[in-house]
Design an enzyme around this catalytic site. Structure first.
Site, PDB file in Angstrom:
ATOM      1  N   SER A   1       0.765  -1.317  -0.007  1.00 23.81           N
ATOM      2  CA  SER A   1      -0.131   0.033   0.074  1.00 23.81           C
ATOM      3  C   SER A   1       0.924   1.277   0.009  1.00 23.81           C
ATOM      4  CB  SER A   1      -1.010   0.001   1.223  1.00 23.81           C
ATOM      5  OG  SER A   1      -0.102   0.229   2.125  1.00 23.81           O
TER       6      SER A   1
ATOM      7  N   ARG B   1      23.472 -13.720   3.311  1.00 26.90           N
ATOM      8  CA  ARG B   1      22.787 -12.487   2.856  1.00 26.90           C
ATOM      9  C   ARG B   1      23.393 -11.843   1.867  1.00 26.90           C
ATOM     10  NH1 ARG B   1      18.434 -10.852   6.697  1.00 26.90           N
ATOM     11  NH2 ARG B   1      18.425 -12.240   8.219  1.00 26.90           N
TER      12      ARG B   1
ATOM     13  N   MET C   1      10.944  -6.937   4.095  1.00 22.67           N
ATOM     14  CA  MET C   1      11.248  -7.440   5.393  1.00 22.67           C
ATOM     15  C   MET C   1      12.438  -8.119   5.471  1.00 22.67           C
ATOM     16  SD  MET C   1       8.575  -6.587   7.140  1.00 22.67           S
ATOM     17  CE  MET C   1       8.599  -7.417   8.488  1.00 22.67           C
TER      18      MET C   1
ATOM     19  N   HIS D   1       8.926   2.991   8.690  1.00 23.77           N
ATOM     20  CA  HIS D   1       8.655   2.076   9.836  1.00 23.77           C
ATOM     21  C   HIS D   1       7.704   2.656  10.582  1.00 23.77           C
ATOM     22  CE1 HIS D   1       9.994  -0.679  12.899  1.00 23.77           C
ATOM     23  NE2 HIS D   1       9.760   0.357  13.807  1.00 23.77           N
TER      24      HIS D   1
ATOM     25  N   THR E   1      20.873   3.288   7.547  1.00 24.40           N
ATOM     26  CA  THR E   1      21.880   3.122   8.015  1.00 24.40           C
ATOM     27  C   THR E   1      22.096   1.630   8.319  1.00 24.40           C
ATOM     28  OG1 THR E   1      21.336   3.869  10.029  1.00 24.40           O
ATOM     29  CG2 THR E   1      22.199   5.499   8.451  1.00 24.40           C
TER      30      THR E   1
ATOM     31  N   LEU F   1      19.759  -1.196  12.363  1.00 28.09           N
ATOM     32  CA  LEU F   1      18.563  -1.483  11.936  1.00 28.09           C
ATOM     33  C   LEU F   1      17.493  -0.342  12.774  1.00 28.09           C
ATOM     34  CD1 LEU F   1      16.563  -3.583  10.585  1.00 28.09           C
ATOM     35  CD2 LEU F   1      15.990  -4.281  12.911  1.00 28.09           C
TER      36      LEU F   1
HETATM   37  N1  NHR Z   1      18.287  -2.849   6.882  1.00 26.86           N
HETATM   38  C1  NHR Z   1      19.264  -1.943   7.782  1.00 26.86           C
HETATM   39  N2  NHR Z   1      20.474  -2.251   7.548  1.00 26.86           N
HETATM   40  N3  NHR Z   1      18.770  -0.862   8.323  1.00 26.86           N
HETATM   41  C2  NHR Z   1      17.752  -0.666   8.503  1.00 26.86           C
HETATM   42  O1  NHR Z   1      17.206   0.317   9.275  1.00 26.86           O
HETATM   43  C3  NHR Z   1      16.480  -1.500   8.022  1.00 26.86           C
HETATM   44  C4  NHR Z   1      17.251  -2.716   6.988  1.00 26.86           C
HETATM   45  C5  NHR Z   1      16.210  -3.501   6.303  1.00 26.86           C
HETATM   46  C6  NHR Z   1      14.969  -3.484   6.516  1.00 26.86           C
HETATM   47  C7  NHR Z   1      12.874  -2.320   7.597  1.00 26.86           C
HETATM   48  C8  NHR Z   1      12.698  -2.688   8.863  1.00 26.86           C
HETATM   49  C9  NHR Z   1      11.308  -2.195   9.549  1.00 26.86           C
HETATM   50  O2  NHR Z   1      11.199  -0.882   9.329  1.00 26.86           O
HETATM   51  C10 NHR Z   1      14.588  -2.216   6.965  1.00 26.86           C
HETATM   52  C11 NHR Z   1      15.183  -1.498   7.842  1.00 26.86           C
HETATM   53  C12 NHR Z   1      12.848  -6.339   8.615  1.00 26.86           C
HETATM   54  C13 NHR Z   1      13.363  -6.924   9.829  1.00 26.86           C
HETATM   55  C14 NHR Z   1      13.335  -8.317  10.145  1.00 26.86           C
HETATM   56  O3  NHR Z   1      13.490  -8.682  11.421  1.00 26.86           O
HETATM   57  C15 NHR Z   1      13.199  -5.948  10.950  1.00 26.86           C
HETATM   58  C16 NHR Z   1      13.256  -4.609  10.676  1.00 26.86           C
HETATM   59  C17 NHR Z   1      12.750  -4.011   9.223  1.00 26.86           C
HETATM   60  C18 NHR Z   1      12.742  -5.277   8.416  1.00 26.86           C
HETATM   61  N4  NHR Z   1      13.453  -9.265   9.305  1.00 26.86           N
HETATM   62  C19 NHR Z   1      13.726 -10.726   9.358  1.00 26.86           C
HETATM   63  C20 NHR Z   1      14.973 -10.893   8.849  1.00 26.86           C
HETATM   64  O4  NHR Z   1      15.510 -11.879   9.042  1.00 26.86           O
HETATM   65  C21 NHR Z   1      12.746 -11.350   8.649  1.00 26.86           C
HETATM   66  C22 NHR Z   1      11.164 -11.217   9.098  1.00 26.86           C
HETATM   67  C23 NHR Z   1      10.222 -11.792   8.190  1.00 26.86           C
HETATM   68  O5  NHR Z   1      10.750 -12.344   6.973  1.00 26.86           O
HETATM   69  O6  NHR Z   1       9.134 -11.567   8.435  1.00 26.86           O
HETATM   70  O7  NHR Z   1      15.608 -10.256   7.862  1.00 26.86           O
HETATM   71  O8  NHR Z   1      10.764  -2.623  10.725  1.00 26.86           O
HETATM   72  C1  GAR Z   2       3.876  -0.780   6.546  1.00 26.43           C
HETATM   73  O1  GAR Z   2       3.154  -0.331   7.813  1.00 26.43           O
HETATM   74  C2  GAR Z   2       5.312  -0.267   6.855  1.00 26.43           C
HETATM   75  O2  GAR Z   2       5.490   0.832   7.714  1.00 26.43           O
HETATM   76  C3  GAR Z   2       5.662  -1.641   7.698  1.00 26.43           C
HETATM   77  O3  GAR Z   2       4.999  -2.772   6.970  1.00 26.43           O
HETATM   78  C4  GAR Z   2       3.825  -2.195   6.540  1.00 26.43           C
HETATM   79  C5  GAR Z   2       3.896  -2.409   5.021  1.00 26.43           C
HETATM   80  O4  GAR Z   2       2.656  -2.182   4.349  1.00 26.43           O
HETATM   81  N1  GAR Z   2       7.119  -1.932   7.600  1.00 26.43           N
HETATM   82  C6  GAR Z   2       7.872  -2.700   8.242  1.00 26.43           C
HETATM   83  O5  GAR Z   2       7.074  -3.216   9.142  1.00 26.43           O
HETATM   84  C7  GAR Z   2       9.186  -3.034   8.053  1.00 26.43           C
HETATM   85  N2  GAR Z   2       9.730  -3.983   8.671  1.00 26.43           N
HETATM   86  P1  GAR Z   2       2.516  -1.949   2.650  1.00 26.43           P
HETATM   87  O6  GAR Z   2       3.231  -3.198   2.242  1.00 26.43           O
HETATM   88  O7  GAR Z   2       1.179  -2.027   2.611  1.00 26.43           O
HETATM   89  O8  GAR Z   2       3.046  -0.944   2.344  1.00 26.43           O
END
Ligand code: NHR
Ligand code: GAR
Length: 225
Positions: free
Chosen positions: A23, A75, A100, A119, A151, A154
């Site tokens: 979305s 990764r 994600m 976020h 950055t 996370l």
């Molecule tokens: N990477 C970095 N280096 N820095 C950030 O600030 C990032 C990033 C990658 C993604 C989005 C983030 C959020 O806004 C984001 C920010 C995934 C996870 C996670 O735990 C956490 C935070 C965010 C995105 N991912 C798991 C993993 O092992 C998998 C979880 C799943 O697949 O459901 O990568 O919240």
């Molecule tokens: C949004 O709320 C976004 O902020 C959040 O996931 C949703 C995605 O919605 N992001 C995270 O939690 C990253 N870890 P969308 O697919 O409808 O845009």
């Protein structure tokens, strides 16, 4: 008499990374389709083949790629493949929109200052997952979403914009998430626009700059104002 030729800058090429509903991608698509948009979406990449966001992109005629993280040993190997896809469109900006997968420091440094995330919390509060549940559990009265430069650490990059909502006494995580999402759809296109217009940058000191001035705190949009 000589014709006046208007010179248009090329729109900034944006690549959007998604994992799900998309979305926020849709909000970026809608903004990019306005006649005065300073950005266009050059590519949407999903790590999940079943992401609804892929259909949204296809409906808008935007190229898509699915790159599953499964089947890559590390990764770093996954990100090398991601970079191959990105390099084909040479984006000026990458937007993580519900993506994600945590990205390595090497990937983030390669795109430093050119990658945004949205976020669903008022960072620095509630980094990580399940933010809406945690906000309700804590009894907070205010919640929202943050656009920040990505950055290596996370959810810790310098904040740009926040959309705030009030938490209602009878909120459940789904209702709260829906109201936060509405704000996300306002602030993400706005941040992308500012970046594309050259108004927004990550300074060499690691701070966000808007119109040349360092931002000490994010710009706040209050849904209840
Ligand atoms: N990477 C970095 N280096 N820095 C950030 O600030 C990032 C990033 C990658 C993604 C989005 C983030 C959020 O806004 C984001 C920010 C995934 C996870 C996670 O735990 C956490 C935070 C965010 C995105 N991912 C798991 C993993 O092992 C998998 C979880 C799943 O697949 O459901 O990568 O919240
Ligand atoms: C949004 O709320 C976004 O902020 C959040 O996931 C949703 C995605 O919605 N992001 C995270 O939690 C990253 N870890 P969308 O697919 O409808 O845009």
């Amino acid at each position: 008499m000589s014709a006046v030729i208007e010179s248009h800058q090329q729109p900034l090429r944006l690549a959007v990374l998604i994992s799900g509903s998309g979305s926020n991608l849709q909000a970026l698509i809608d903004a990019s389709q306005r006649a005065d948009s300073p950005f266009e979406i050059a590519l949407v990449i999903s790590n999940r083949a079943d992401a609804l966001g892929l259909e949204r992109a296809q409906r808008a005629g935007i190229p898509t790629q699915t790159l599953s993280h499964r089947g890559f040993e590390t990764r770093a190997a996954y990100e090398a493949a991601l970079n191959d896809l990105l390099d084909q469109v040479a984006p000026g900006l990458i937007a993580l929109a519900g993506f994600m997968r945590i990205l390595t420091a090497e990937f983030v440094e390669h795109w430093q200052g050119r990658m945004l995330n949205i976020h669903p919390s008022l960072l620095p509060s509630y980094p990580g997952l399940h933010t809406h549940e945690r906000v309700i559990e804590a009894g907070d009265s205010v919640h929202g979403a943050t656009v920040h430069f990505v950055t290596a650490e996370l959810d810790s990059g310098p904040a740009i914009l926040q959309g705030r909502v009030r938490v209602l006494s009878d909120d459940d995580p789904a209702r709260l998430a829906a109201r936060v999402l509405e704000q996300e759809h306002r602030i993400y296109p706005l941040a992308a626009r500012w970046f594309a217009e050259g108004r927004l940058a990550l300074g060499s000191d690691g701070r966000t700059k808007l119109d040349g001035e360092p931002l000490d705190s994010p710009v706040i949009i209050d849904a209840n104002a």
